[in-house]
Design a protein around this motif. Sequence first.
Motif, PDB file in Angstrom:
ATOM      1  N   LYS A  47       0.884  -1.524  -0.277  1.00  0.00           N
ATOM      2  CA  LYS A  47      -0.250   0.078   0.070  1.00  0.00           C
ATOM      3  C   LYS A  47       0.586   1.085  -0.066  1.00  0.00           C
ATOM      4  O   LYS A  47       0.527   2.272  -0.805  1.00  0.00           O
ATOM      5  N   ASP A  51       0.740   3.881  -2.818  1.00  0.00           N
ATOM      6  CA  ASP A  51       0.719   5.863  -3.090  1.00  0.00           C
ATOM      7  C   ASP A  51       2.102   6.568  -3.514  1.00  0.00           C
ATOM      8  O   ASP A  51       1.757   7.306  -3.892  1.00  0.00           O
ATOM      9  N   SER A  52       3.260   5.385  -2.896  1.00  0.00           N
ATOM     10  CA  SER A  52       4.069   6.581  -3.376  1.00  0.00           C
ATOM     11  C   SER A  52       4.513   6.116  -4.950  1.00  0.00           C
ATOM     12  O   SER A  52       4.261   7.283  -5.892  1.00  0.00           O
ATOM     13  N   GLU A  54       1.730   6.104  -7.125  1.00  0.00           N
ATOM     14  CA  GLU A  54       0.466   7.074  -7.376  1.00  0.00           C
ATOM     15  C   GLU A  54       1.295   8.795  -7.229  1.00  0.00           C
ATOM     16  O   GLU A  54       0.938   9.631  -8.432  1.00  0.00           O
ATOM     17  N   ASN A  55       1.903   8.600  -6.373  1.00  0.00           N
ATOM     18  CA  ASN A  55       2.505  10.391  -6.413  1.00  0.00           C
ATOM     19  C   ASN A  55       3.331  11.216  -7.639  1.00  0.00           C
ATOM     20  O   ASN A  55       3.317  12.069  -7.855  1.00  0.00           O
TER      21      ASN A  55
END
Length: 94
Positions: A47, A51-52, A54-55
């Motif tokens: 997860k 998230d990283s 996606e950033n």
Amino acid sequence: MSVYIALSTLFVLLVAITVATIVFTPLRYYIPGYGDLKQRREFIHLKMRADSLENAVNARDKYLNNIKQVINGEFTGKLDTTMVQVPKVDGSTY
């Protein structure tokens, strides 16, 4: 009184059998929030990685969009109008 004792005993036995079935069989993995510690750690790691990523994709898209605007002459952002103060070189020799 004997009916009350019999029903109470039956209730306790049913609860004990249900709990034992869930605790000692693979049925426990179907309960939400109950899982293997290794799987939970891997899930948290994946997860955080997602998230990283996606950033990073969002930052790349923003950068490419700004480059497209500059190339097309449509840039509407704030321009840096401050002058860089370059120190003057002293031409004297020591």
